[in-house]
Design a protein around this motif. Structure first.
Motif, short mmCIF file in Angstrom:
data_model
loop_
_atom_site.label_atom_id
_atom_site.label_comp_id
_atom_site.label_asym_id
_atom_site.label_seq_id
_atom_site.Cartn_x
_atom_site.Cartn_y
_atom_site.Cartn_z
N MET A 112 0.84 -1.17 0.00
CA MET A 112 0.00 0.00 0.00
C MET A 112 0.89 1.23 0.00
N TRP A 113 0.48 2.26 -0.70
CA TRP A 113 1.24 3.50 -0.77
C TRP A 113 0.43 4.64 -0.19
N VAL A 114 1.09 5.52 0.53
CA VAL A 114 0.46 6.74 1.01
C VAL A 114 0.71 7.79 -0.06
N CYS A 115 -0.30 8.55 -0.42
CA CYS A 115 -0.16 9.48 -1.54
C CYS A 115 1.03 10.41 -1.37
N LYS A 116 1.58 10.87 -2.47
CA LYS A 116 2.83 11.60 -2.49
C LYS A 116 2.84 12.85 -1.65
N ASP A 117 1.70 13.51 -1.45
CA ASP A 117 1.68 14.73 -0.65
C ASP A 117 2.05 14.48 0.81
N PHE A 118 1.82 13.28 1.30
CA PHE A 118 2.13 12.95 2.68
C PHE A 118 3.35 12.06 2.81
N GLY A 119 4.01 11.79 1.72
CA GLY A 119 5.13 10.87 1.73
C GLY A 119 4.66 9.53 1.22
N ARG A 120 5.56 8.58 1.14
CA ARG A 120 5.21 7.25 0.67
C ARG A 120 5.67 6.23 1.68
N ALA A 121 4.89 5.18 1.78
CA ALA A 121 5.24 4.10 2.70
C ALA A 121 4.67 2.80 2.16
N THR A 122 5.40 1.75 2.36
CA THR A 122 4.90 0.42 2.05
C THR A 122 4.69 -0.27 3.39
N THR A 123 3.48 -0.77 3.60
CA THR A 123 3.15 -1.37 4.88
C THR A 123 2.01 -2.35 4.72
N GLY A 124 1.91 -3.24 5.64
CA GLY A 124 0.81 -4.19 5.64
C GLY A 124 -0.30 -3.79 6.60
N THR A 125 -0.23 -2.57 7.15
CA THR A 125 -1.24 -2.14 8.11
C THR A 125 -2.58 -1.90 7.44
N ASP A 126 -3.62 -1.85 8.24
CA ASP A 126 -4.97 -1.59 7.75
C ASP A 126 -5.01 -0.22 7.06
N PRO A 127 -5.44 -0.16 5.80
CA PRO A 127 -5.43 1.11 5.06
C PRO A 127 -6.28 2.20 5.71
N ALA A 128 -7.42 1.83 6.27
CA ALA A 128 -8.27 2.83 6.91
C ALA A 128 -7.59 3.41 8.14
N GLU A 129 -6.93 2.56 8.93
CA GLU A 129 -6.21 3.04 10.11
C GLU A 129 -5.04 3.93 9.71
N LEU A 130 -4.36 3.55 8.66
CA LEU A 130 -3.24 4.36 8.18
C LEU A 130 -3.75 5.73 7.74
N ALA A 139 -4.55 7.88 10.77
CA ALA A 139 -3.32 8.37 11.41
C ALA A 139 -2.71 9.51 10.61
N VAL A 140 -2.69 9.39 9.29
CA VAL A 140 -2.13 10.45 8.45
C VAL A 140 -2.95 11.73 8.61
N LEU A 141 -4.26 11.62 8.55
CA LEU A 141 -5.10 12.81 8.66
C LEU A 141 -5.00 13.43 10.05
N ALA A 142 -5.01 12.61 11.08
CA ALA A 142 -4.88 13.13 12.44
C ALA A 142 -3.56 13.87 12.62
N ALA A 143 -2.49 13.31 12.08
CA ALA A 143 -1.18 13.96 12.19
C ALA A 143 -1.16 15.27 11.42
N TYR A 144 -1.73 15.26 10.23
CA TYR A 144 -1.75 16.47 9.41
C TYR A 144 -2.55 17.58 10.07
N VAL A 148 -6.17 6.73 0.55
CA VAL A 148 -5.17 5.68 0.63
C VAL A 148 -5.48 4.69 -0.48
N ARG A 149 -4.52 4.48 -1.34
CA ARG A 149 -4.68 3.52 -2.45
C ARG A 149 -3.82 2.31 -2.17
N THR A 150 -4.42 1.15 -2.23
CA THR A 150 -3.68 -0.09 -1.97
C THR A 150 -3.15 -0.66 -3.28
N ASP A 151 -2.24 -1.59 -3.14
CA ASP A 151 -1.68 -2.28 -4.31
C ASP A 151 -2.75 -3.08 -5.04
N HIS A 152 -3.86 -3.38 -4.37
CA HIS A 152 -4.92 -4.19 -4.95
C HIS A 152 -5.99 -3.34 -5.64
#
Length: 81
Positions: A1-19, A22-27, A42-46
Motif C-alpha cells: 500500500m502507498w500513502v499518496c505523495k503529498d504525505f510521503g510514501r510508505a509500504t506497509t501491511g497495516t490496515d489502510p483505513a487506520e493508516l 493516522a495520516v489525517l490526524a497527524a496532518y 489511501v490507495r492499496t496495491d490491490h
C-alpha cells in the motif's frame, strides 16, 4: 500500500483505513481547520481506495496505533507524539 505523495510514501501491511486516519490526524494536529475540508485517499496495491475524512476521527477514544505510526514519515509521526 502507498500513502499518496503529498504525505510521503510508505509500504506497509497495516490496515489502510487506520493508516489514513493516522495520516489525517497527524496532518490536522495543531492546525486550525475550521471552514476547510480535508481528506486522505489511501490507495492499496490491490486497487482499493479508502477515503478518510475528519468525521472518521470523531470516534470516541480513537488513538493512532503505534505500529501504524511507524509507517508514517517522521514529520507526521512526530505530530502525533
Amino acid at each position: 500500500m502507498w500513502v499518496c505523495k503529498d504525505f510521503g510514501r510508505a509500504t506497509t501491511g497495516t490496515d489502510p483505513a487506520e493508516l489514513g486516519r493516522a495520516v489525517l490526524a497527524a496532518y490536522l494536529a495543531g492546525r486550525d481547520s475550521r471552514g476547510e475540508t480535508f481528506r486522505v485517499v489511501v490507495r492499496t496495491d490491490h486497487g482499493c481506495d479508502f477515503v478518510i475524512t475528519a468525521d472518521h476521527l470523531a470516534t470516541p477514544g480513537w488513538k493512532a496505533d503505534p505500529a501504524v505510526c511507524q509507517a508514517l514519515p517522521a514529520y507526521l509521526r512526530n505530530a502525533l507524539a
